[in-house]
Every structure is written in structure tokens, then in C-alpha cells.
Design an enzyme around this catalytic site. Structure first.
Site, PDB file in Angstrom:
ATOM      1  N   GLU A   1       0.851  -1.190   0.000  1.00 24.77           N
ATOM      2  CA  GLU A   1       0.000   0.000   0.000  1.00 24.77           C
ATOM      3  C   GLU A   1       0.879   1.229   0.000  1.00 24.77           C
ATOM      4  O   GLU A   1       2.040   1.154   0.396  1.00 24.77           O
ATOM      5  CB  GLU A   1      -0.832   0.063   1.296  1.00 24.77           C
ATOM      6  CG  GLU A   1      -1.751  -1.080   1.477  1.00 24.77           C
ATOM      7  CD  GLU A   1      -2.360  -1.087   2.881  1.00 24.77           C
ATOM      8  OE1 GLU A   1      -2.212  -0.104   3.627  1.00 24.77           O
ATOM      9  OE2 GLU A   1      -2.978  -2.103   3.208  1.00 24.77           O
TER      10      GLU A   1
ATOM     11  N   LYS B   1       2.122   4.702   1.619  1.00 24.07           N
ATOM     12  CA  LYS B   1       2.175   5.257   2.973  1.00 24.07           C
ATOM     13  C   LYS B   1       1.788   6.727   2.845  1.00 24.07           C
ATOM     14  O   LYS B   1       2.538   7.538   2.301  1.00 24.07           O
ATOM     15  CB  LYS B   1       3.581   5.100   3.555  1.00 24.07           C
ATOM     16  CG  LYS B   1       3.675   5.490   5.005  1.00 24.07           C
ATOM     17  CD  LYS B   1       5.000   5.039   5.582  1.00 24.07           C
ATOM     18  CE  LYS B   1       5.070   5.299   7.072  1.00 24.07           C
ATOM     19  NZ  LYS B   1       4.947   6.712   7.413  1.00 24.07           N
TER      20      LYS B   1
ATOM     21  N   ASP C   1       0.991  10.518   3.841  1.00 22.46           N
ATOM     22  CA  ASP C   1       1.735  11.379   4.747  1.00 22.46           C
ATOM     23  C   ASP C   1       0.811  12.405   5.394  1.00 22.46           C
ATOM     24  O   ASP C   1       0.652  13.511   4.895  1.00 22.46           O
ATOM     25  CB  ASP C   1       2.858  12.060   3.962  1.00 22.46           C
ATOM     26  CG  ASP C   1       3.907  12.638   4.882  1.00 22.46           C
ATOM     27  OD1 ASP C   1       3.866  12.350   6.090  1.00 22.46           O
ATOM     28  OD2 ASP C   1       4.764  13.389   4.404  1.00 22.46           O
TER      29      ASP C   1
ATOM     30  N   TYR D   1      -6.897   2.369   6.126  1.00 26.30           N
ATOM     31  CA  TYR D   1      -5.993   1.291   5.730  1.00 26.30           C
ATOM     32  C   TYR D   1      -5.895   0.139   6.733  1.00 26.30           C
ATOM     33  O   TYR D   1      -5.040  -0.718   6.611  1.00 26.30           O
ATOM     34  CB  TYR D   1      -4.592   1.831   5.466  1.00 26.30           C
ATOM     35  CG  TYR D   1      -4.047   2.726   6.569  1.00 26.30           C
ATOM     36  CD1 TYR D   1      -3.835   2.237   7.840  1.00 26.30           C
ATOM     37  CD2 TYR D   1      -3.743   4.057   6.311  1.00 26.30           C
ATOM     38  CE1 TYR D   1      -3.355   3.044   8.845  1.00 26.30           C
ATOM     39  CE2 TYR D   1      -3.250   4.876   7.308  1.00 26.30           C
ATOM     40  CZ  TYR D   1      -3.058   4.365   8.566  1.00 26.30           C
ATOM     41  OH  TYR D   1      -2.583   5.162   9.564  1.00 26.30           O
TER      42      TYR D   1
ATOM     43  N   LYS E   1      10.505   3.644   3.300  1.00 27.46           N
ATOM     44  CA  LYS E   1      10.349   5.084   3.101  1.00 27.46           C
ATOM     45  C   LYS E   1      11.105   5.541   1.868  1.00 27.46           C
ATOM     46  O   LYS E   1      12.259   5.137   1.651  1.00 27.46           O
ATOM     47  CB  LYS E   1      10.890   5.839   4.324  1.00 27.46           C
ATOM     48  CG  LYS E   1      10.197   5.452   5.637  1.00 27.46           C
ATOM     49  CD  LYS E   1       9.177   6.460   6.034  1.00 27.46           C
ATOM     50  CE  LYS E   1       9.853   7.586   6.739  1.00 27.46           C
ATOM     51  NZ  LYS E   1       8.979   8.441   7.466  1.00 27.46           N
TER      52      LYS E   1
ATOM     53  N   CYS F   1      23.726  45.752   4.667  1.00 24.54           N
ATOM     54  CA  CYS F   1      22.311  45.371   4.670  1.00 24.54           C
ATOM     55  C   CYS F   1      21.639  45.848   3.377  1.00 24.54           C
ATOM     56  O   CYS F   1      21.736  47.034   3.032  1.00 24.54           O
ATOM     57  CB  CYS F   1      21.609  45.987   5.884  1.00 24.54           C
ATOM     58  SG  CYS F   1      19.833  45.676   5.880  1.00 24.54           S
TER      59      CYS F   1
ATOM     60  N   CYS G   1      18.930  48.720   4.565  1.00 28.17           N
ATOM     61  CA  CYS G   1      19.246  50.005   5.184  1.00 28.17           C
ATOM     62  C   CYS G   1      20.705  50.399   5.006  1.00 28.17           C
ATOM     63  O   CYS G   1      21.117  51.482   5.401  1.00 28.17           O
ATOM     64  CB  CYS G   1      18.885  49.977   6.668  1.00 28.17           C
ATOM     65  SG  CYS G   1      20.004  48.944   7.634  1.00 28.17           S
TER      66      CYS G   1
ATOM     67  N   CYS H   1      22.030  42.230  10.393  1.00 30.06           N
ATOM     68  CA  CYS H   1      22.034  43.683  10.292  1.00 30.06           C
ATOM     69  C   CYS H   1      21.816  44.206  11.710  1.00 30.06           C
ATOM     70  O   CYS H   1      20.800  43.886  12.332  1.00 30.06           O
ATOM     71  CB  CYS H   1      20.905  44.160   9.381  1.00 30.06           C
ATOM     72  SG  CYS H   1      20.606  45.927   9.568  1.00 30.06           S
TER      73      CYS H   1
ATOM     74  N   CYS I   1      15.990  49.760  10.628  1.00 26.52           N
ATOM     75  CA  CYS I   1      15.936  48.947   9.411  1.00 26.52           C
ATOM     76  C   CYS I   1      14.504  48.442   9.212  1.00 26.52           C
ATOM     77  O   CYS I   1      13.959  47.727  10.053  1.00 26.52           O
ATOM     78  CB  CYS I   1      16.935  47.795   9.553  1.00 26.52           C
ATOM     79  SG  CYS I   1      16.952  46.676   8.161  1.00 26.52           S
TER      80      CYS I   1
HETATM   81  S1  IVH Z   1      -0.646   0.536   8.926  1.00 28.96           S
HETATM   82  C1  IVH Z   1       0.170  -1.251  13.202  1.00 28.96           C
HETATM   83  N1  IVH Z   1      -0.832   1.581   6.542  1.00 28.96           N
HETATM   84  O1  IVH Z   1       2.290   5.439   9.099  1.00 28.96           O
HETATM   85  C2  IVH Z   1       0.470  -0.145  12.272  1.00 28.96           C
HETATM   86  N2  IVH Z   1       0.007   2.970   8.282  1.00 28.96           N
HETATM   87  O2  IVH Z   1       4.331   4.346  11.582  1.00 28.96           O
HETATM   88  C3  IVH Z   1      -0.708   0.294  11.508  1.00 28.96           C
HETATM   89  N3  IVH Z   1       0.497   5.271   7.591  1.00 28.96           N
HETATM   90  O3  IVH Z   1       0.970   5.699  12.300  1.00 28.96           O
HETATM   91  C4  IVH Z   1      -0.369   1.265  10.461  1.00 28.96           C
HETATM   92  N4  IVH Z   1      -0.092   5.029   5.481  1.00 28.96           N
HETATM   93  O4  IVH Z   1      -0.156   7.009  10.483  1.00 28.96           O
HETATM   94  C5  IVH Z   1      -0.463   1.798   7.828  1.00 28.96           C
HETATM   95  N5  IVH Z   1      -1.097   2.351   4.367  1.00 28.96           N
HETATM   96  C6  IVH Z   1      -0.748   2.580   5.635  1.00 28.96           C
HETATM   97  C7  IVH Z   1      -0.271   3.835   6.088  1.00 28.96           C
HETATM   98  C8  IVH Z   1       0.100   3.985   7.435  1.00 28.96           C
HETATM   99  C9  IVH Z   1       0.364   5.869   6.404  1.00 28.96           C
HETATM  100  C10 IVH Z   1       1.029   5.932   8.800  1.00 28.96           C
HETATM  101  C11 IVH Z   1       0.207   5.736  10.032  1.00 28.96           C
HETATM  102  C12 IVH Z   1       1.121   5.107  11.064  1.00 28.96           C
HETATM  103  C13 IVH Z   1       2.470   5.352  10.468  1.00 28.96           C
HETATM  104  C14 IVH Z   1       3.357   4.148  10.707  1.00 28.96           C
END
Ligand code: IVH
Length: 694
Positions: free
Chosen positions: A113, A115, A117, A225, A312, A406, A409, A424, A430
Site C-alpha cells: 500500500e 504510505k 503522509d 488502511y 520510506k 544590509c 538600510c 544587520c 531597518c
Molecule cells: S498501517 C500497526 N498503513 O504510518 C500499524 N500505516 O508508523 C498500523 N500510515 O501511524 C499502520 N499510510 O499514520 C499503515 N497504508 C498505511 C499507512 C500507514 C500511512 C502511517 C500511520 C502510522 C504510520 C506508521
């Protein structure tokens, strides 16, 4: 005549229809009706609900607009702890993760999946209705942000279908799509408010807003998720999430079942590039074992499941041409070189400017105008230049001279020992420094003077109406009337808001003064420790450093600030204007320590020294700085001063540990609970999650 029963049916019909179109628009991205028709239907519902309050439903689609009542967030213990994932940046480690599991269990289904942000959320549904939304918090306890979450339109308030469990939790990520983020920051910039550094901070900050109507406007989104519960319909992840999609949740369309390390790596490589065209931020890929029985058998470590890992992505970078360099002067006089770049797309937004840090950095990277440079987004608002592509350098790329005066000024720049930046020194002459200090002073976290933004302050300064922060308090509505584009009503608002700022607590005034290095938190600690501006002014370096958060560098900056006669005269004018120069007396929580003289000494584990002192006052006791014959007891931490200890022993003064002191306060202790340590391994709680948290 329309019967009341018909009204009820009409309301319910509108609710059903609005929920349906809401789902089509926000979850499926395929609206069936126009915004106009949707809004018309919504207005009809709102009107009917107002006229017939007996049909109130806290989960009506009309709650999406939020409320302007302020709410505090109650702490809620998570039914199943919210763990985090173990991270890796290495493909090799990731392959090892896959191979280790396959070595033990044979061919295994992995779900890959994205991740997302943003910030994690846990939603609880009972009988198909959203009952609670809680943030991750410390993993064990989080904040109840239900009112805010209800305004996020992709989160279903009432589920579709009938095959969902009576009670379950579903977890996911609340995030801010790039378009919402750009719009929000543009609005904040226009209003002179501080900008959010990235969409993640913006999402987390928005979710903690006290007015849900504000949240409703910010365009948050949520992808789910993870499910948790005792009666989930399937025994694997992907089928449960597919079922959740049919109940109305937004589930990622990019979830893929993979077998073996090669397929997982292919998914990662694809998304490392493809994510750049997604409309929301992602920072990696999460790889999870699909089957729940296998997950149970793999179990958990103290902090994370053994059945999942996050890979990551490396920070994105882009290559572009450095066109020229500007030098900006901040409110503290610090000079920041800013690169003007040929516009380039980076992590969802177009970048035209980037920070060059300071002269040393420019020299170290040998950056020249005309060079092709690498730009990256870190945690800050402005992206930074991280390197030069030397192979693309031409003879026209010339090293450039760093300024020594600067740009605003003309004052000769200075450098402080141990600091890479130029400054400065012309604080009171200024323009950007003066305007910057005033803008800081009126900011939301300082004196919170509404209606005045950066542009108005510039105008006030140019028209000679305001030269320093104290001048704000002599302004009259008639003075403001001369400013272009400012109506009578806005002028009145500004004057009222300036008047109201006189009541702003001392800690925020102290922060608002803009003393270098004295941030919001330091100011809070100082206000609690010293109680008044006079006490801060009277303190020498040693005494200043007794306040939490104040170290050598901050103490020197504070002393420098009060040594300047210009600042002293500004402060005197603020005092005459009636601003708060003293901390408010805090309301008592109990009389447990009534009449007791107490000394706090040493370093503590659960509380800071100032927190303990605040507790003493909250419970009626008096803080003493030194041990004497009338001291009732000492709360002693690690490394308590030997002189104090000797004197205490000589006088026979009782010594309590931090723990004993807290126990003494017993139930009357109502300060916030200390941060709990992460979930311990092999506890009872863990037994529960092993059977229910998937
Ligand atoms: S599963 C038991 N799936 O990433 C862990 N986390 O450190 C359950 N996150 O706190 C998390 N996308 O906020 C999972 N597809 C995804 C995610 C996801 C983002 C974040 C989530 C979690 C941190 C993991």
C-alpha cells in the site's frame, strides 16, 4: 397540510440523497449532480432541521459544515493500542523482511500500500454509525476529535449496506491534498499568518483546531488502511478493506497483492516515480502480511507489528537553474540568502525559490549563479538547495560576492561568534526588522490583534503612524481612516482588537516582544517561573537560567534585550497602555499544601522543576528558593545541590522524592498526566491486540 410524519420522511429522504451524492463526489470522484443542486438540497435540509429540531440527528449530512463553538478535546484510551511501523530505507532490508517470513511460512501473500503522509486517526462505528474519532496521541490514549472529523466529507457518518460488524474500529490517515494545502497557505500569507511547513503539519494542525467550522473549510481528506474488531467479516486484510469500501469508506485503489520480494520491489519502484503525480503526499510504501492467522502467529514487538514494515522513499529532489540570489532581512536582522530558480515541479508543488542558508554553505557547495542545482523539500516551508550538478557548469557561471551591507538600510553586517549567519545590527532603523517585529507582536500566538496583517503594518509604518509596537496603543480609528482600502468598519475592528490585546496574558506578551531565541514555550516557562516582567528584568544570567528552557545563549539574548534603552522605553509605554506585565494568579486545585513552605531541587523524571513549582502553588503551598528553618519539606530530584542537602540534614527537614510528592497530592492532583511510556511487550493488552487488531 403537510403532516409531521411527511416532514420526517422528507428530512430523511434529503439526508439519504445528500449522503449518496456526497459519497459519489468525495469518495468515488464521480459526481452525478452539480454543486449548485447539491447546495440547494443541503440548504433545504438545513432549513427543515432548524424548523423541526425534534428530528435532530448528530450524523446528519448537515454537520459537514461544522460549528464555530470551541471545543476542548477529551482524552480517550484506545481500545487497541495504535502502534507504529518499523521503517526502512533499504531495499535489502525489505527483501530480508519478506524472505524471513517466507522462510518460516512458505509462499505468503503480502499487501503493498502507499504510505500516506498525514496524521493517523481511529474511527469507531457502532451499528453502522460513526460514534468516535480519536487521534493517535501517545499510542495508548489520544484526543477525541469527533466533531472535527465529522466535517471531513470522505468519511461516512452512516454506513451503507448491512454486512458490517455491530462494533468495529477502522484506522487510516487524515491528510491534506496539495490543492487544499496551497490554497490554505496562500490565504494565510495574505492574512499575514505564519505558514504551514508541509501538508502533514497542516493536516495535524487542522485536526486539532478548536472550531469544527474551520476544519470544514480546509479540505482535509481521509483514506482508511486498517481494521480492528472482534467480528470482522473476513480473515484477511484485503477482503476486509474491500468490504469496507462497499460500506462507503475511501480505501486506496492502489492496494496490491504481491508474492515474493521481486513483486514487492516492483511495486516500490513503480510508486517511487508514479507518486509524483498523485494529488496528495505519500512518503513510502507499507508492506503487510495479508492473512490474519499468519499475523497472529508473527505477533508484535513492543512498538510495532512483526507482520508489517514501511519502506520510506528518499526525499524527492529536482534539478533546475539558479537564476539569481536575493538577500532577505528577517525580524531579528538575520540575513537569509534566497535563490530564485527556474520554476520546477517538486513533490506536488512548483518551486521558484529556495533557501541557500548562509555564506558558509554557499562557499562549501561552491554555488554559482547560472548553475544547475539540486532542490529538496525538507521539513521547512522553503525548499533548500542541496548541491550543484558540476557536469552542467558553463564558463558563464560565476562565483558571486556575499553582501557585507544590509540590502535594506545599508548598515554594515555583523557576525556573532559561533553563528554562521550575518546580521544587520540596525534594529531600530531597518524597515523589515521594525515591520517584522510588529507583525510578530500582533500574531495569533502573541497579542493576537485581528484585522492587522503584514500589509497593513507596512502601510502604517510607511505613513509614519507606527514605528514600534508601543505606537499601536496610541492609534485612533481616525488615523486608520487615511489608509487606502480600509473601511470604517475594519478600522473600528482593528482598534477594538488592539484594546482587547491589553488583556492578553503575560506569557504571550513576553513571547510577542520578539526577544531573540525566546519562543512560545520558553516564554510560557519564563512567565510561570518569574511571574512578572519586573522579575525577568531584575534577573541576572544565573537567575534567568533557573527557568526551564533557558540556557546560556537565551539568557544572554534576554540580557542584551533589556540592556537596550530603546527597548526599555517601549516597555514603559506598553506598561502605561495597560498591558499585562504580570502572570495571572492561578486558580487553586486544592488546599492540600496550605501553609507549607517547600523547596524543589534537582532534576526530575516525570515533571520539570517549574511544573512541580506550579503544582505546589495550585495546591496552596509556597515555593522557597533556599532551605531554612521554616521549610516544611524538600522535593528532591537527582543531583540535588550538596549545600541544600547538608543544610536540610542539619535542620532535620523532611525530603520527599518526586513520586512521594505526587502521591501526597493524591486525587487532588489534577495536572495533565505525564506522557506514558510506549506499550510494554507481553502485557495483557498485547494479548488482546493479537486477537483483534488487524
Ligand atoms: S498501517 C500497526 N498503513 O504510518 C500499524 N500505516 O508508523 C498500523 N500510515 O501511524 C499502520 N499510510 O499514520 C499503515 N497504508 C498505511 C499507512 C500507514 C500511512 C502511517 C500511520 C502510522 C504510520 C506508521
Amino acid at each position: 397540510m403537510v403532516s409531521i410524519e411527511q416532514i420526517r420522511e422528507q428530512i430523511e429522504g434529503l439526508r439519504r440523497e445528500l449522503s449518496y451524492h456526497n459519497h459519489k463526489y468525495y469518495v468515488c470522484n464521480s459526481p452525478e449532480i452539480s454543486d449548485f443542486d447539491f447546495d440547494k438540497m443541503m440548504r433545504q435540509l438545513v432549513d427543515l432541521e432548524a424548523a423541526y429540531p425534534q428530528f435532530y440527528d448528530p450524523l446528519s449530512p448537515s454537520v459537514r459544515v461544522g460549528s464555530d463553538r470551541t471545543s476542548e478535546f477529551a482524552s480517550v484510551a484506545h481500545r487497541y493500542p495504535m502502534l507504529s511501523l518499523s521503517n526502512t530505507y533499504s531495499i535489502e532490508e525489505l527483501s530480508q523482511f519478506v524472505e524471513r517470513i517466507e522462510g518460516e511460512y512458505g509462499p505468503t501473500e503480502f499487501v503493498c500500500e502507499l504510505k500516506f503522509d498525514g496524521t493517523a486517526i481511529s474511527l469507531t462505528y457502532e451499528h453502522g454509525r460513526l460514534v468516535r474519532a480519536v487521534t493517535r496521541g501517545d499510542g495508548t490514549t489520544g484526543d477525541d476529535v469527533t466533531a472535527n472529523v465529522k466535517t471531513i466529507r470522505s468519511i461516512p457518518l452512516v454506513l451503507s449496506g448491512n454486512d458490517y460488524p455491530d462494533l468495529f474500529e477502522i484506522r487510516g490517515e487524515i491528510f491534506m491534498p496539495y490543492t487544499s494545502f496551497d490554497r490554505l497557505n496562500a490565504e494565510r500569507e495574505a492574512a499575514g499568518d505564519s505558514l504551514f511547513a508541509n501538508p502533514r503539519n497542516a493536516a495535524a494542525g487542522t485536526l486539532k483546531q478548536q472550531q469544527s467550522a474551520v476544519v470544514a473549510k480546509r479540505g482535509l481528506d481521509c483514506i482508511l488502511y486498517q481494521m480492528a474488531g472482534d467480528n470482522l467479516p473476513f480473515t484477511n486484510h484485503i477482503e476486509n478493506l474491500s468490504a469496507a469500501r462497499s460500506w462507503g469508506f475511501k480505501i486506496s485503489e492502489y492496494m496490491t497483492l504481491c508474492h515474493g520480494a521481486a513483486e514487492v520491489i516492483e511495486y516500490i519502484n513503480h510508486w517511487d516515480e508514479a507518486r509524483k503525480s498523485l494529488p496528495y503526499p505519500t512518503d513510502g510504501v507499507v508492506i503487510k502480511v495479508n492473512d490474519f492467522a499468519q499475523r497472529r502467529s508473527l505477533g508484535f514487538t513492543a512498538k510495532s507489528p512483526r507482520w508489517a514494515v514501511a519502506y520510506k522513499f528518499k526525499a524527492e529532489s529536482a534539478l533546475t537553474k539558479l537564476l539569481s540570489v536575493d538577500f532577505q532581512v528577517g525580524r531579528t536582522g538575520a540575513i537569509t540568502p534566497v535563490a530564485n530558480l527556474e520554476p520546477v515541479l517538486l513533490a506536488g508543488t512548483t518551486v521558484k525559490r529556495a533557501s541557500l542558508h548562509n555564506a558558509e554553505q554557499i562557499a562549501a557547495l561552491d554555488i554559482r549563479v547560472g548553475d544547475m542545482v539540486y532542490v529538496e523539500k525538507g521539513g521547512e516551508i522553503i525548499p533548500k538547495i542541496t548541491g550543484v550538478e558540476l557536469s552542467a557548469r558553463t564558463a558563464e557561471c560565476k562565483p558571486f560576492e556575499y553582501i557585507d551591507r544590509c540590502p535594506e538600510c545599508g548598515a554594515e553586517l555583523v557576525r556573532f561568534e559561533g553563528e554562521a549567519k550575518h546580521y544587520c545590527p540596525n534594529q531600530s532603523g531597518c524597515r523589515p526588522q521594525i515591520v517584522g517585529r510588529i507583525v510578530h507582536f500582533i500574531g495569533r500566538k502573541a497579542l493576537n490583534i485581528d484585522g492587522l496583517g503584514g500589509e497593513t503594518v507596512e502601510l502604517l509604518f510607511e505613513n509614519g503612524l507606527v514605528r514600534d509596537i508601543a505606537d499601536l496603543y496610541t492609534l485612533k480609528a481616525a488615523d486608520l481612516a487615511v489608509l487606502p482600502r480600509l473601511g470604517e468598519k475594519s478600522a473600528d475592528n482593528i482598534i477594538n482588537s488592539i484594546e482587547a490585546s491589553k488583556a492578553v496574558p503575560f506569557a504571550r506578551l513576553l513571547f510577542g516582544l520578539g526577544i531573540r531565541f525566546v519562543g512560545e514555550t520558553t516564554a510560557k516557562y519564563m512567565a510561570a517561573h518569574f511571574k512578572s516582567l519586573d522579575a525577568v528584568m531584575a534577573a541576572d544570567k544565573q537567575a534567568l537560567m533557573e527557568s526551564d528552557e533557558v540556557g546560556d545563549k537565551i539568557a544572554e539574548s534576554i540580557i542584551g534585550y533589556f540592556a537596550d534603552p530603546v527597548n526599555i522605553s517601549i516597555l514603559e509605554r506598553l506598561r502605561c497602555a495597560g498591558l499585562q506585565f504580570e502572570a495571572e494568579a492561578t486558580e487553586r486545585h486544592s488546599d492540600t499544601l496550605e501553609g507549607k513552605n517547600i523547596v524543589v531541587s534537582g532534576k526530575f523524571t516525570l515533571h520539570s522543576r517549574d511544573e512541580l513549582k506550579a503544582l505546589i502553588e495550585l495546591h496552596g503551598g509556597k515555593n522557597q528558593s533556599g532551605v531554612s528553618s521554616n521549610t516544611d519539606f524538600i522535593v528532591a530530584g537527582e543531583n540535588m545541590g550538596p549545600a541544600k542537602l547538608q543544610k536540610a540534614e542539619k535542620l532535620g527537614v523532611k525530603i520527599l522524592t518526586e513520586q512521594q510528592f505526587i502521591e501526597l497530592l493524591g486525587d487532588s492532583n489534577s495536572e495533565p498526566a505525564p506522557i506514558k511510556p510506549a506499550v510494554e511487550p507481553q502485557t495483557k493488552t498485547e494479548q488482546v491486540i493479537q486477537t483483534s487488531l488487524f
